[in-house]
Design a protein around this motif. Sequence first.
Motif, PDB file in Angstrom:
ATOM      1  N   LYS A 144       9.816  39.401 -33.132  1.00 35.97           N
ATOM      2  CA  LYS A 144       8.895  39.710 -32.083  1.00 35.97           C
ATOM      3  C   LYS A 144       9.080  41.219 -31.712  1.00 35.97           C
ATOM      4  O   LYS A 144       8.024  42.003 -31.429  1.00 35.97           O
ATOM      5  CB  LYS A 144       8.901  38.790 -30.979  1.00 35.97           C
ATOM      6  CG  LYS A 144       8.419  37.515 -31.188  1.00 35.97           C
ATOM      7  CD  LYS A 144       8.366  36.712 -29.798  1.00 35.97           C
ATOM      8  CE  LYS A 144       9.899  36.153 -29.619  1.00 35.97           C
ATOM      9  NZ  LYS A 144      10.003  35.233 -28.498  1.00 35.97           N
ATOM     10  N   TYR A 169       6.104  44.009 -32.111  1.00 34.96           N
ATOM     11  CA  TYR A 169       5.681  45.042 -31.108  1.00 34.96           C
ATOM     12  C   TYR A 169       5.946  46.422 -31.598  1.00 34.96           C
ATOM     13  O   TYR A 169       4.874  47.010 -31.168  1.00 34.96           O
ATOM     14  CB  TYR A 169       6.623  44.496 -29.841  1.00 34.96           C
ATOM     15  CG  TYR A 169       6.255  45.251 -28.607  1.00 34.96           C
ATOM     16  CD1 TYR A 169       5.028  45.016 -27.887  1.00 34.96           C
ATOM     17  CD2 TYR A 169       6.975  46.471 -28.231  1.00 34.96           C
ATOM     18  CE1 TYR A 169       4.462  45.554 -26.750  1.00 34.96           C
ATOM     19  CE2 TYR A 169       6.520  47.171 -27.031  1.00 34.96           C
ATOM     20  CZ  TYR A 169       5.328  46.562 -26.423  1.00 34.96           C
ATOM     21  OH  TYR A 169       4.923  47.441 -25.335  1.00 34.96           O
ATOM     22  N   GLN A 227       5.060  34.390 -32.312  1.00 33.71           N
ATOM     23  CA  GLN A 227       4.751  33.579 -30.805  1.00 33.71           C
ATOM     24  C   GLN A 227       4.506  32.169 -31.132  1.00 33.71           C
ATOM     25  O   GLN A 227       5.057  31.363 -30.525  1.00 33.71           O
ATOM     26  CB  GLN A 227       3.795  34.441 -29.971  1.00 33.71           C
ATOM     27  CG  GLN A 227       4.007  35.390 -29.525  1.00 33.71           C
ATOM     28  CD  GLN A 227       4.695  35.416 -28.213  1.00 33.71           C
ATOM     29  OE1 GLN A 227       5.950  35.485 -28.318  1.00 33.71           O
ATOM     30  NE2 GLN A 227       4.180  35.839 -27.295  1.00 33.71           N
ATOM     31  N   MET A 228       3.860  31.845 -32.080  1.00 33.32           N
ATOM     32  CA  MET A 228       3.494  30.529 -32.587  1.00 33.32           C
ATOM     33  C   MET A 228       4.710  29.956 -32.890  1.00 33.32           C
ATOM     34  O   MET A 228       5.226  28.706 -32.428  1.00 33.32           O
ATOM     35  CB  MET A 228       2.556  30.295 -33.640  1.00 33.32           C
ATOM     36  CG  MET A 228       2.139  28.933 -34.111  1.00 33.32           C
ATOM     37  SD  MET A 228       3.285  28.326 -35.641  1.00 33.32           S
ATOM     38  CE  MET A 228       2.530  29.561 -36.829  1.00 33.32           C
ATOM     39  N   ARG A 229       5.510  30.425 -33.682  1.00 34.87           N
ATOM     40  CA  ARG A 229       6.872  29.920 -34.353  1.00 34.87           C
ATOM     41  C   ARG A 229       7.901  29.771 -32.990  1.00 34.87           C
ATOM     42  O   ARG A 229       8.697  28.822 -33.033  1.00 34.87           O
ATOM     43  CB  ARG A 229       7.438  30.693 -35.362  1.00 34.87           C
ATOM     44  CG  ARG A 229       6.590  30.589 -36.644  1.00 34.87           C
ATOM     45  CD  ARG A 229       6.719  29.325 -37.281  1.00 34.87           C
ATOM     46  NE  ARG A 229       6.113  29.397 -38.490  1.00 34.87           N
ATOM     47  CZ  ARG A 229       5.784  28.098 -39.328  1.00 34.87           C
ATOM     48  NH1 ARG A 229       5.723  26.792 -38.481  1.00 34.87           N
ATOM     49  NH2 ARG A 229       5.047  28.077 -40.551  1.00 34.87           N
ATOM     50  N   THR A 230       7.922  30.547 -32.280  1.00 37.16           N
ATOM     51  CA  THR A 230       8.942  30.422 -31.067  1.00 37.16           C
ATOM     52  C   THR A 230       8.332  29.337 -30.225  1.00 37.16           C
ATOM     53  O   THR A 230       9.414  28.568 -29.770  1.00 37.16           O
ATOM     54  CB  THR A 230       8.571  31.633 -30.141  1.00 37.16           C
ATOM     55  OG1 THR A 230       9.072  32.916 -30.868  1.00 37.16           O
ATOM     56  CG2 THR A 230       9.693  31.423 -29.073  1.00 37.16           C
ATOM     57  N   LYS A 231       7.124  28.903 -29.814  1.00 36.43           N
ATOM     58  CA  LYS A 231       6.617  27.612 -29.354  1.00 36.43           C
ATOM     59  C   LYS A 231       7.268  26.465 -30.140  1.00 36.43           C
ATOM     60  O   LYS A 231       7.806  25.566 -29.532  1.00 36.43           O
ATOM     61  CB  LYS A 231       5.196  27.875 -28.856  1.00 36.43           C
ATOM     62  CG  LYS A 231       4.917  28.517 -27.887  1.00 36.43           C
ATOM     63  CD  LYS A 231       3.272  28.774 -27.908  1.00 36.43           C
ATOM     64  CE  LYS A 231       2.948  29.861 -26.754  1.00 36.43           C
ATOM     65  NZ  LYS A 231       1.444  29.893 -26.809  1.00 36.43           N
ATOM     66  N   TYR A 261       2.855  39.268 -34.782  1.00 37.75           N
ATOM     67  CA  TYR A 261       3.234  38.887 -33.494  1.00 37.75           C
ATOM     68  C   TYR A 261       2.701  37.783 -33.043  1.00 37.75           C
ATOM     69  O   TYR A 261       3.578  36.847 -32.432  1.00 37.75           O
ATOM     70  CB  TYR A 261       2.814  40.095 -32.495  1.00 37.75           C
ATOM     71  CG  TYR A 261       3.041  39.852 -31.197  1.00 37.75           C
ATOM     72  CD1 TYR A 261       4.651  40.441 -30.753  1.00 37.75           C
ATOM     73  CD2 TYR A 261       2.421  39.138 -29.949  1.00 37.75           C
ATOM     74  CE1 TYR A 261       5.114  40.279 -29.506  1.00 37.75           C
ATOM     75  CE2 TYR A 261       3.095  39.076 -28.816  1.00 37.75           C
ATOM     76  CZ  TYR A 261       4.096  39.583 -28.379  1.00 37.75           C
ATOM     77  OH  TYR A 261       4.726  39.513 -27.150  1.00 37.75           O
ATOM     78  N   HIS A 262       1.682  37.196 -32.960  1.00 33.47           N
ATOM     79  CA  HIS A 262       1.085  35.955 -32.894  1.00 33.47           C
ATOM     80  C   HIS A 262       1.614  35.040 -33.684  1.00 33.47           C
ATOM     81  O   HIS A 262       2.080  33.920 -33.100  1.00 33.47           O
ATOM     82  CB  HIS A 262      -0.368  35.822 -32.952  1.00 33.47           C
ATOM     83  CG  HIS A 262      -1.094  36.934 -31.939  1.00 33.47           C
ATOM     84  ND1 HIS A 262      -1.107  36.759 -30.681  1.00 33.47           N
ATOM     85  CD2 HIS A 262      -1.870  37.976 -32.149  1.00 33.47           C
ATOM     86  CE1 HIS A 262      -1.829  37.574 -29.882  1.00 33.47           C
ATOM     87  NE2 HIS A 262      -2.476  38.617 -31.008  1.00 33.47           N
ATOM     88  N   TYR A 263       1.806  35.235 -34.727  1.00 30.37           N
ATOM     89  CA  TYR A 263       2.693  34.299 -35.914  1.00 30.37           C
ATOM     90  C   TYR A 263       3.682  33.879 -35.173  1.00 30.37           C
ATOM     91  O   TYR A 263       4.378  32.567 -35.078  1.00 30.37           O
ATOM     92  CB  TYR A 263       2.657  34.718 -37.339  1.00 30.37           C
ATOM     93  CG  TYR A 263       3.612  33.962 -37.971  1.00 30.37           C
ATOM     94  CD1 TYR A 263       2.973  32.794 -38.707  1.00 30.37           C
ATOM     95  CD2 TYR A 263       4.990  34.260 -38.205  1.00 30.37           C
ATOM     96  CE1 TYR A 263       3.924  31.979 -39.275  1.00 30.37           C
ATOM     97  CE2 TYR A 263       5.796  33.256 -38.982  1.00 30.37           C
ATOM     98  CZ  TYR A 263       5.380  32.346 -39.919  1.00 30.37           C
ATOM     99  OH  TYR A 263       5.971  31.489 -40.568  1.00 30.37           O
ATOM    100  N   LEU A 298      13.766  34.952 -34.527  1.00 29.50           N
ATOM    101  CA  LEU A 298      12.462  35.122 -33.962  1.00 29.50           C
ATOM    102  C   LEU A 298      12.512  36.257 -32.900  1.00 29.50           C
ATOM    103  O   LEU A 298      11.452  37.100 -32.690  1.00 29.50           O
ATOM    104  CB  LEU A 298      12.138  33.842 -33.149  1.00 29.50           C
ATOM    105  CG  LEU A 298      11.898  32.633 -34.118  1.00 29.50           C
ATOM    106  CD1 LEU A 298      11.997  31.364 -33.227  1.00 29.50           C
ATOM    107  CD2 LEU A 298      10.354  32.974 -34.622  1.00 29.50           C
ATOM    108  N   ASP A 299      13.543  36.561 -32.154  1.00 32.90           N
ATOM    109  CA  ASP A 299      13.803  37.664 -31.227  1.00 32.90           C
ATOM    110  C   ASP A 299      13.654  38.789 -32.025  1.00 32.90           C
ATOM    111  O   ASP A 299      12.752  39.998 -31.532  1.00 32.90           O
ATOM    112  CB  ASP A 299      14.864  37.714 -30.272  1.00 32.90           C
ATOM    113  CG  ASP A 299      15.236  36.595 -29.431  1.00 32.90           C
ATOM    114  OD1 ASP A 299      13.976  35.839 -29.111  1.00 32.90           O
ATOM    115  OD2 ASP A 299      16.214  36.114 -28.893  1.00 32.90           O
TER     116      ASP A 299
END
Length: 317
Positions: free
Chosen positions: A194, A198, A217-221, A213-215, A190-191
């Motif tokens: 992202k 970016y 971010q969603m998976r990180t949450k 990027y938004h995808y 995930l790191d």
Amino acid sequence: MLKIGYRTLKTALGTPVAIFIAQLLSLENYISAGILTILCIKTTRKKSVLHAWYRFAACMTAIVYSFIIFELLGYHPISIALLLLIFIPTTVKLNVTEGIVTSSVIILHLYGSQHITLNLVINEFVLIVVGLGTALLFNLYMPSLEHDLRIVQQKVEENFGKILKEMARFLATGDDKWSGEEFPETAELLDRAKGLAYRDIENHLLRDHHPYYHYFQMRTKQFEILERMLALISRITTVNKQSKEMATFIENLADGIHPGNTAILYLNKLKEMREAFRSNELPQTREEFESRANLFTLLNEMEQYLIIKRTFKKSDI
């Protein structure tokens, strides 16, 4: 085998091209065009454009300051010291400090001339344009990162599926032999993802939105919720009807991990499970009570996991 990156390749090709153009134009100090190109080849288009602007603005400021100070105070080492004492704070104020090194080259050219003429200023201006322009030209090409992003996406989804299946297996059987190696691996993926997303944003000058990027971010949450779920599951010590129902639900969820949005179907099923849990008989022992409480908390975490997915728009992934 020695690996050569795109930035290295562009630097190796762009530098001699800039020097060749400067020579072709019969510019003095033509080698400096190559130095400017080396300094302005960056990893993304946005960085390249921004750093080219910083250097251009700093160089123009340096030319003005050099003319005023050298012509008024003379061409002495003390004049360079005074010039830098004024010039460097100015670049800080203008937020173009990246251009200090480049401008220093121009300042020394002007100092070495012992007399600043219009022709010399034009020469330095063209030298700057050739060096920065060549860098910008070579930085127009940036390899697409979509293939790399898709690979990481597939691996993240695969790991999410494995994690959920192992959680389901524990709830259904009490088997705790899973090593949990997918957790640190997924965090690293995930790191990396992202960072790639970016970089891809930075390669598109007029685009700020990036679906990947938004995808990620969603998976990180969601991944943060999976970590909390693991802690909850580890505290459930008994296998019962409710834990098996939850295991079946999580197993089905694991089979449906993809970029598409089917969260609403699972949220409806979750609502039915919550109602069913409430209608069950109350636990009779402390152990049963603690397990039921953890299962309820787990259900709430699953709900948050699905709500996060529901708010994500697939866009063009």
